[in-house]
Design an enzyme around this catalytic site. Structure first.
Site, PDB file in Angstrom:
ATOM      1  N   GLU A  89       0.815  -1.211   0.000  1.00  0.00           N
ATOM      2  CA  GLU A  89       0.000   0.000   0.000  1.00  0.00           C
ATOM      3  C   GLU A  89       0.855   1.270   0.000  1.00  0.00           C
ATOM      4  O   GLU A  89       0.344   2.342  -0.325  1.00  0.00           O
ATOM      5  CB  GLU A  89      -0.929   0.007   1.234  1.00  0.00           C
ATOM      6  CG  GLU A  89      -1.969  -1.105   1.214  1.00  0.00           C
ATOM      7  CD  GLU A  89      -2.845  -1.099   2.452  1.00  0.00           C
ATOM      8  OE1 GLU A  89      -2.590  -0.245   3.332  1.00  0.00           O
ATOM      9  OE2 GLU A  89      -3.764  -1.937   2.539  1.00  0.00           O
ATOM     10  N   ASP A  90       2.129   1.172   0.356  1.00  0.00           N
ATOM     11  CA  ASP A  90       3.007   2.339   0.346  1.00  0.00           C
ATOM     12  C   ASP A  90       3.348   2.716  -1.095  1.00  0.00           C
ATOM     13  O   ASP A  90       3.561   1.846  -1.951  1.00  0.00           O
ATOM     14  CB  ASP A  90       4.281   2.017   1.129  1.00  0.00           C
ATOM     15  CG  ASP A  90       5.200   3.212   1.220  1.00  0.00           C
ATOM     16  OD1 ASP A  90       4.861   4.154   1.958  1.00  0.00           O
ATOM     17  OD2 ASP A  90       6.247   3.191   0.544  1.00  0.00           O
ATOM     18  N   HIS A  91       3.418   4.013  -1.377  1.00  0.00           N
ATOM     19  CA  HIS A  91       3.616   4.453  -2.761  1.00  0.00           C
ATOM     20  C   HIS A  91       5.001   4.075  -3.286  1.00  0.00           C
ATOM     21  O   HIS A  91       5.147   3.688  -4.445  1.00  0.00           O
ATOM     22  CB  HIS A  91       3.390   5.967  -2.874  1.00  0.00           C
ATOM     23  CG  HIS A  91       4.345   6.784  -2.097  1.00  0.00           C
ATOM     24  ND1 HIS A  91       4.310   6.885  -0.725  1.00  0.00           N
ATOM     25  CD2 HIS A  91       5.395   7.570  -2.502  1.00  0.00           C
ATOM     26  CE1 HIS A  91       5.269   7.681  -0.317  1.00  0.00           C
ATOM     27  NE2 HIS A  91       5.958   8.113  -1.376  1.00  0.00           N
TER      28      HIS A  91
END
Length: 554
Positions: free
Chosen positions: A533-535
């Site tokens: 979920e982290d960019h």
């Protein structure tokens, strides 16, 4: 004599001949008793029309009609009384007044508005009676006359309906002429006709009540009879099923007992030799218990055979067993005593097993009792052996598989990307990589990475960080914010990293989804199963999927 034109559609010179009074009275009663409303929910109780002209014979009928207290219907109007048959207001009466033009009025207010609107001066709202007279207003002296007329009308409902149609058509088309030389007024004739119709109506209602009560009583009797019959049949079926099942059980038990007795005949001589005085006492107690509780003689003979051991008594028990089988087919009382017999069997087994505590009991006696009563009772040794489950034993715990450790994962070298993530540098040491994720949590890389290198220089391993003081660590982490919380988290995480058996770092203190995904992508070859979920991780993950064929990644 020509009748005056009163607003009907007849020719001016046409003469009208009045019907006989008794026929018209019958028709009025038929309309009052047989009519049902158009919607089928109302019963027309009475329908009164004002006779425009009075018959000369009205004076002869006035002596036989009951007088009512309401006013006569005005000229050209019709009064209809309906009773509601369904709904919450069933039984309530509704009074309608129908004008010569066909308008229907249900209340005195609407009628007054109508008269005021049309400028009517001759008629007043007080001339219309919307009340229904109570039952006691009818003179009971004339009940026999109305009853006779009513019984003549009841047998044929089709005739009544035909008469209703006739009277309605006559009311619509006929206008009676004014008689000459009549001594009575139109009001008295209207009263007499309405009184007779109301009297017949009351009698018809009483007869209907009596019939409905009779029908209810007959229905109740039928339902009671049906209920008792169904209960009797159910009880018979249950008894037959119980008898059949218990007969089958008795057959099987008797056959098994006889077979066991035949097998044990050769051992009786040995039992007679080894029996001791204590066994004799036990036999006496068993016999007394059997005499007190056993209802049939067959069971007593069986226990005498068990304790005595003579061949003559064995034959007597066999005969008693056959007699017992015959009695089970004929007598129903022994079925009820089935539970008592089972209790006695358990009692005798307990007595025979307790005989082993006596000083001079033999092994043959124990073997004999265990064989004869192995179906009825379970040995206590089998119950006492398995007190604890195998799952909790030490042997089971040694053989069980231990939880998987980190060493089972296959390490790999993640390819370098154009994004230059810090995880690409620290992949060789999972502890340093996870420390970096704690630093980067809710903090930009420009601020966190310089402080991270300082921390790793001062605390290069988990062992050193585990023994550090959280105040010193918090002083180092002051530029990042939340320094006290992060310092304590790092120390506790380092301790669990070394002491806890873990498979994925999300099981450790202070590690979330971001740290777990970083570990699975960079330290373990599980990047295909991860959905970050982290960019930054998303960019690296997408880059791996795009170039995994060029990089020959499995």
């Amino acid at each position: 004599m020509e009748s005056p034109n009163l607003g009907d559609n007849r020719v001016r010179g046409e003469s009208l001949v009045p019907d006989p009074p008794w026929d018209r009275c019958k028709e009025d009663i038929a309309v009052g008793l047989g009519g049902v409303g158009e919607d089928g929910k109302d019963l027309v109780i009475s329908s009164e029309r004002s006779s425009l002209l009075q018959e000369p014979t009205a004076s002869t009928l006035s002596s036989t009609t009951a007088t009512e207290g309401h006013k006569p219907v005005p000229c050209g109007w019709e009064r209809v009384v309906k009773q509601r048959l369904s709904g919450k207001t069933a039984g309530k009466f509704d009074v309608y007044f129908i004008s010569p033009q066909g308008l229907k009025f249900r209340s005195k207010r609407s009628l007054a508005n109508y008269l005021l609107k049309n400028g009517e001066t001759f008629l007043k709202p007080e001339d219309f009676n919307f009340t229904v007279l109570p039952k006691g207003s009818i003179n009971p002296g004339y009940k026999h006359q109305s009853l006779a007329a009513l019984t003549s009308l009841q047998p044929n409902e089709t005739d009544v309906s035909k008469q209703n149609l006739k009277t309605r058509s006559k009311w619509k088309t006929d206008v009676l002429p004014l008689p000459s030389g009549t001594s009575e007024s139109p009001e008295s004739s209207g009263l007499s006709n309405s009184n007779s119709a109301c009297l017949l109506l009351r009698e018809h209602r009483d007869i209907q009540d009596v019939d409905s009560e009779k029908r209810r009583k007959s229905k109740r009797k039928v339902t009671v009879l049906k209920g008792t019959a169904s209960q009797k049949t159910k009880q018979k079926c249950r008894k037959s099923l119980l008898e059949s099942t218990q007969r089958n059980r008795k057959r099987a038990s008797v056959v098994q007992k006889v077979g066991a007795d035949r097998e044990l005949v050769p051992q009786e001589s040995q039992l007679n030799r080894t029996l001791c005085p204590a066994d004799a006492c036990a036999r006496e107690t068993v016999g007394l218990a059997g005499e007190e509780k056993s209802p049939s003689p067959g069971l007593d003979l069986c226990f005498i055979q068990v304790t005595s051991g003579t061949t003559n008594k064995f034959h007597s028990t066999e005969a008693a067993g056959e007699a017992n089988r015959e009695q089970t087919f004929l007598e129903s009382e022994e079925i009820r005593s089935k539970g008592d017999r089972k209790g006695e069997a358990h009692l005798h087994t307990g007595v025979l097993q307790d005989g082993s505590e006596m000083p001079s009991c033999s092994q043959a006696k124990k073997h004999f009792t265990s064989e004869t009563f192995q179906e009825d009772s379970i040995p206590r040794t089998q119950v006492e052996k398995r007190k604890t489950s195998l799952y909790f034993s030490s042997k089971y715990n040694k053989e069980a598989l231990s939880p998987p450790r980190r060493k089972s994962f296959k390490k790999w070298t993640p390819p370098r990307s154009p994004f230059n993530l810090v995880q690409e540098i620290l992949f060789h040491d999972p502890w340093k990589l996870l420390i970096a994720t704690i630093f980067l949590n809710r903090t930009s890389g420009k601020m966190a990475i310089p402080v991270l290198w300082e921390f790793l220089e001062k605390y290069p391993s988990a062992e050193v960080a585990r023994a550090a003081d959280w105040r010193d660590v918090s002083e180092l982490l002051k530029p990042l914010g939340l320094y006290d919380l992060r310092a304590k988290t790092i120390i506790k995480f380092s301790d669990e990293y070394l002491t806890k058996q873990w498979r994925y770092p999300i099981e450790l203190h202070g590690i979330g989804k971001y740290g777990n995904d970083s570990y699975r992508i960079f330290c373990v070859n599980e990047w295909k199963q991860v959905h970050p979920e982290d960019h930054k991780l998303n960019k690296y993950h997408d880059w791996l999927w795009e170039n995994h064929e060029k990089l020959s990644l499995s």
